[in-house]
Design a protein around this motif. Structure first.
Motif, PDB file in Angstrom:
ATOM      1  N   VAL A 138      33.436  34.690  34.949  1.00 45.80           N
ATOM      2  CA  VAL A 138      31.702  34.610  36.102  1.00 45.80           C
ATOM      3  C   VAL A 138      31.463  36.075  37.296  1.00 45.80           C
ATOM      4  CG1 VAL A 138      33.247  33.688  38.114  1.00 45.80           C
ATOM      5  CG2 VAL A 138      30.871  33.135  38.131  1.00 45.80           C
ATOM      6  N   ARG A 139      30.601  36.265  37.853  1.00 51.79           N
ATOM      7  CA  ARG A 139      29.744  37.200  38.316  1.00 51.79           C
ATOM      8  C   ARG A 139      30.476  36.662  39.742  1.00 51.79           C
ATOM      9  NH1 ARG A 139      24.946  40.636  39.088  1.00 51.79           N
ATOM     10  NH2 ARG A 139      25.522  42.416  41.238  1.00 51.79           N
ATOM     11  N   VAL A 140      30.772  37.650  40.718  1.00 52.15           N
ATOM     12  CA  VAL A 140      30.611  36.737  42.069  1.00 52.15           C
ATOM     13  C   VAL A 140      30.406  37.583  43.067  1.00 52.15           C
ATOM     14  CG1 VAL A 140      32.699  35.431  43.767  1.00 52.15           C
ATOM     15  CG2 VAL A 140      33.097  35.371  41.291  1.00 52.15           C
ATOM     16  N   LEU A 141      29.388  37.054  43.974  1.00 55.66           N
ATOM     17  CA  LEU A 141      28.511  37.632  44.758  1.00 55.66           C
ATOM     18  C   LEU A 141      29.028  38.236  46.176  1.00 55.66           C
ATOM     19  CD1 LEU A 141      25.553  37.272  43.390  1.00 55.66           C
ATOM     20  CD2 LEU A 141      26.793  39.518  42.435  1.00 55.66           C
ATOM     21  N   TYR A 142      29.032  38.538  46.817  1.00 55.79           N
ATOM     22  CA  TYR A 142      29.445  38.395  47.959  1.00 55.79           C
ATOM     23  C   TYR A 142      28.335  39.272  49.281  1.00 55.79           C
ATOM     24  CZ  TYR A 142      34.284  38.563  45.570  1.00 55.79           C
ATOM     25  OH  TYR A 142      34.842  38.023  44.677  1.00 55.79           O
ATOM     26  N   PHE A 143      28.077  38.548  50.138  1.00 59.83           N
ATOM     27  CA  PHE A 143      26.743  39.137  51.029  1.00 59.83           C
ATOM     28  C   PHE A 143      27.768  39.113  52.508  1.00 59.83           C
ATOM     29  CE2 PHE A 143      24.829  37.181  47.756  1.00 59.83           C
ATOM     30  CZ  PHE A 143      23.886  38.463  47.286  1.00 59.83           C
ATOM     31  N   SER A 144      26.898  39.358  53.676  1.00 61.80           N
ATOM     32  CA  SER A 144      27.010  39.998  54.410  1.00 61.80           C
ATOM     33  C   SER A 144      28.434  40.529  55.316  1.00 61.80           C
ATOM     34  CB  SER A 144      26.722  38.712  55.227  1.00 61.80           C
ATOM     35  OG  SER A 144      26.861  39.129  56.864  1.00 61.80           O
ATOM     36  N   TRP A 145      29.286  39.597  56.219  1.00 59.49           N
ATOM     37  CA  TRP A 145      30.886  39.869  56.384  1.00 59.49           C
ATOM     38  C   TRP A 145      31.434  39.379  55.679  1.00 59.49           C
ATOM     39  CZ3 TRP A 145      34.056  35.551  56.759  1.00 59.49           C
ATOM     40  CH2 TRP A 145      33.432  34.561  56.186  1.00 59.49           C
ATOM     41  N   LEU A 146      31.368  38.560  54.408  1.00 56.68           N
ATOM     42  CA  LEU A 146      32.368  38.353  53.237  1.00 56.68           C
ATOM     43  C   LEU A 146      31.959  39.927  52.900  1.00 56.68           C
ATOM     44  CD1 LEU A 146      31.545  35.641  51.802  1.00 56.68           C
ATOM     45  CD2 LEU A 146      33.298  35.696  52.939  1.00 56.68           C
ATOM     46  N   ARG A 147      31.092  40.772  52.291  1.00 53.24           N
ATOM     47  CA  ARG A 147      31.153  41.227  51.247  1.00 53.24           C
ATOM     48  C   ARG A 147      32.460  42.814  52.719  1.00 53.24           C
ATOM     49  NH1 ARG A 147      25.506  44.590  50.263  1.00 53.24           N
ATOM     50  NH2 ARG A 147      25.366  42.839  48.430  1.00 53.24           N
ATOM     51  N   GLU A 148      31.842  42.753  53.415  1.00 50.23           N
ATOM     52  CA  GLU A 148      32.492  43.666  54.448  1.00 50.23           C
ATOM     53  C   GLU A 148      34.169  43.570  54.901  1.00 50.23           C
ATOM     54  OE1 GLU A 148      30.937  43.265  58.476  1.00 50.23           O
ATOM     55  OE2 GLU A 148      28.469  44.463  57.659  1.00 50.23           O
ATOM     56  N   ARG A 149      34.246  42.646  54.422  1.00 50.08           N
ATOM     57  CA  ARG A 149      35.713  42.568  54.521  1.00 50.08           C
ATOM     58  C   ARG A 149      36.652  42.570  53.210  1.00 50.08           C
ATOM     59  NH1 ARG A 149      36.288  36.474  58.513  1.00 50.08           N
ATOM     60  NH2 ARG A 149      35.749  37.542  60.063  1.00 50.08           N
ATOM     61  N   ILE A 150      35.991  41.574  51.994  1.00 44.87           N
ATOM     62  CA  ILE A 150      36.597  42.012  50.550  1.00 44.87           C
ATOM     63  C   ILE A 150      36.680  43.523  50.132  1.00 44.87           C
ATOM     64  CG2 ILE A 150      36.310  41.426  48.429  1.00 44.87           C
ATOM     65  CD1 ILE A 150      35.137  38.500  49.046  1.00 44.87           C
ATOM     66  N   GLY A 151      34.937  44.391  50.635  1.00 43.01           N
ATOM     67  CA  GLY A 151      34.887  45.918  50.234  1.00 43.01           C
ATOM     68  C   GLY A 151      34.042  45.874  49.221  1.00 43.01           C
ATOM     69  N   VAL A 152      34.039  44.815  48.280  1.00 45.44           N
ATOM     70  CA  VAL A 152      32.479  44.969  47.102  1.00 45.44           C
ATOM     71  C   VAL A 152      31.821  44.649  47.522  1.00 45.44           C
ATOM     72  CG1 VAL A 152      34.520  45.596  45.499  1.00 45.44           C
ATOM     73  CG2 VAL A 152      34.148  43.714  45.578  1.00 45.44           C
ATOM     74  N   PRO A 153      29.949  44.811  46.867  1.00 44.64           N
ATOM     75  CA  PRO A 153      29.646  43.429  46.637  1.00 44.64           C
ATOM     76  C   PRO A 153      29.130  42.194  45.964  1.00 44.64           C
ATOM     77  CG  PRO A 153      28.702  45.898  45.719  1.00 44.64           C
ATOM     78  CD  PRO A 153      30.192  45.624  46.304  1.00 44.64           C
ATOM     79  N   SER A 154      29.870  42.668  44.148  1.00 46.56           N
ATOM     80  CA  SER A 154      29.779  41.731  43.645  1.00 46.56           C
ATOM     81  C   SER A 154      30.834  42.301  42.652  1.00 46.56           C
ATOM     82  CB  SER A 154      28.712  41.749  42.388  1.00 46.56           C
ATOM     83  OG  SER A 154      28.318  42.633  41.697  1.00 46.56           O
ATOM     84  N   GLU A 155      31.607  41.578  41.803  1.00 45.32           N
ATOM     85  CA  GLU A 155      32.640  42.288  40.386  1.00 45.32           C
ATOM     86  C   GLU A 155      32.846  40.880  39.585  1.00 45.32           C
ATOM     87  OE1 GLU A 155      36.424  41.944  42.300  1.00 45.32           O
ATOM     88  OE2 GLU A 155      36.112  40.062  44.201  1.00 45.32           O
ATOM     89  N   SER A 156      33.039  40.665  38.421  1.00 43.43           N
ATOM     90  CA  SER A 156      33.579  40.031  37.640  1.00 43.43           C
ATOM     91  C   SER A 156      34.963  39.392  37.347  1.00 43.43           C
ATOM     92  CB  SER A 156      32.789  41.060  35.963  1.00 43.43           C
ATOM     93  OG  SER A 156      31.501  40.848  35.900  1.00 43.43           O
ATOM     94  N   ILE A 157      34.632  38.362  37.151  1.00 43.98           N
ATOM     95  CA  ILE A 157      36.302  37.334  37.105  1.00 43.98           C
ATOM     96  C   ILE A 157      36.325  36.978  36.247  1.00 43.98           C
ATOM     97  CG2 ILE A 157      37.642  36.079  38.856  1.00 43.98           C
ATOM     98  CD1 ILE A 157      36.939  37.399  40.718  1.00 43.98           C
ATOM     99  N   GLU A 158      37.812  36.751  35.505  1.00 44.55           N
ATOM    100  CA  GLU A 158      37.813  35.961  34.795  1.00 44.55           C
ATOM    101  C   GLU A 158      38.820  34.447  35.371  1.00 44.55           C
ATOM    102  OE1 GLU A 158      38.025  34.376  30.429  1.00 44.55           O
ATOM    103  OE2 GLU A 158      37.166  36.355  31.759  1.00 44.55           O
ATOM    104  N   THR A 159      38.351  33.843  35.108  1.00 47.08           N
ATOM    105  CA  THR A 159      38.778  32.434  35.286  1.00 47.08           C
ATOM    106  C   THR A 159      39.006  31.323  34.782  1.00 47.08           C
ATOM    107  OG1 THR A 159      38.304  30.952  36.852  1.00 47.08           O
ATOM    108  CG2 THR A 159      36.206  31.357  36.314  1.00 47.08           C
ATOM    109  N   GLU A 160      39.526  30.382  35.237  1.00 49.06           N
ATOM    110  CA  GLU A 160      39.434  29.125  34.859  1.00 49.06           C
ATOM    111  C   GLU A 160      38.958  27.925  35.771  1.00 49.06           C
ATOM    112  OE1 GLU A 160      43.901  28.648  33.400  1.00 49.06           O
ATOM    113  OE2 GLU A 160      43.641  30.671  32.168  1.00 49.06           O
TER     114      GLU A 160
END
Length: 83
Positions: free
Chosen positions: A3-25
Motif C-alpha cells: 500500500v502507498r502511504v501518504l503523509y501530509f503537513s506536520w506528519l510529513r515533517e515528523r516522519i521525514g518523507v511525503p510518501s512510501e510504499s509499505i508491505e503490510t498485513e
C-alpha cells in the motif's frame, strides 16, 4: 499487500518523507498504525495522538477502524478547517 502511504503537513515533517510504499498485513487502519509505530521513533512520535488525525483510504474519508483490505493508498493528515 503493498500500500502507498501518504503523509501530509506536520506528519510529513515528523516522519521525514511525503510518501512510501509499505508491505503490510494490516486489515484496519489501526493495524497499519501499529505496524508504522514499530518502524522507529519518528513514526512513534507522529502517531502518538491519533484522535487528532484524519485518514483517507483510496481518497475516501475513513476512520481508524476502517477496513483497508485491498486498498492501494492510505493518506494521513491533520483535521481540515474551513472558512
Amino acid at each position: 499487500m503493498t500500500v502507498r502511504v501518504l503523509y501530509f503537513s506536520w506528519l510529513r515533517e515528523r516522519i521525514g518523507v511525503p510518501s512510501e510504499s509499505i508491505e503490510t498485513e494490516a486489515v484496519r487502519v489501526n493495524d497499519l498504525l501499529d505496524e508504522l509505530r514499530k518502524k522507529g521513533e519518528r513514526y512513534k512520535l507522529a502517531f502518538t495522538q491519533t484522535s487528532s488525525l484524519c485518514v483517507a483510504i483510496d481518497q475516501e474519508l475513513g476512520d481508524m477502524d476502517s477496513d483497508i483490505t485491498g486498498a492501494e493508498e492510505i493518506a494521513f493528515f491533520p483535521p481540515m478547517t474551513g472558512g
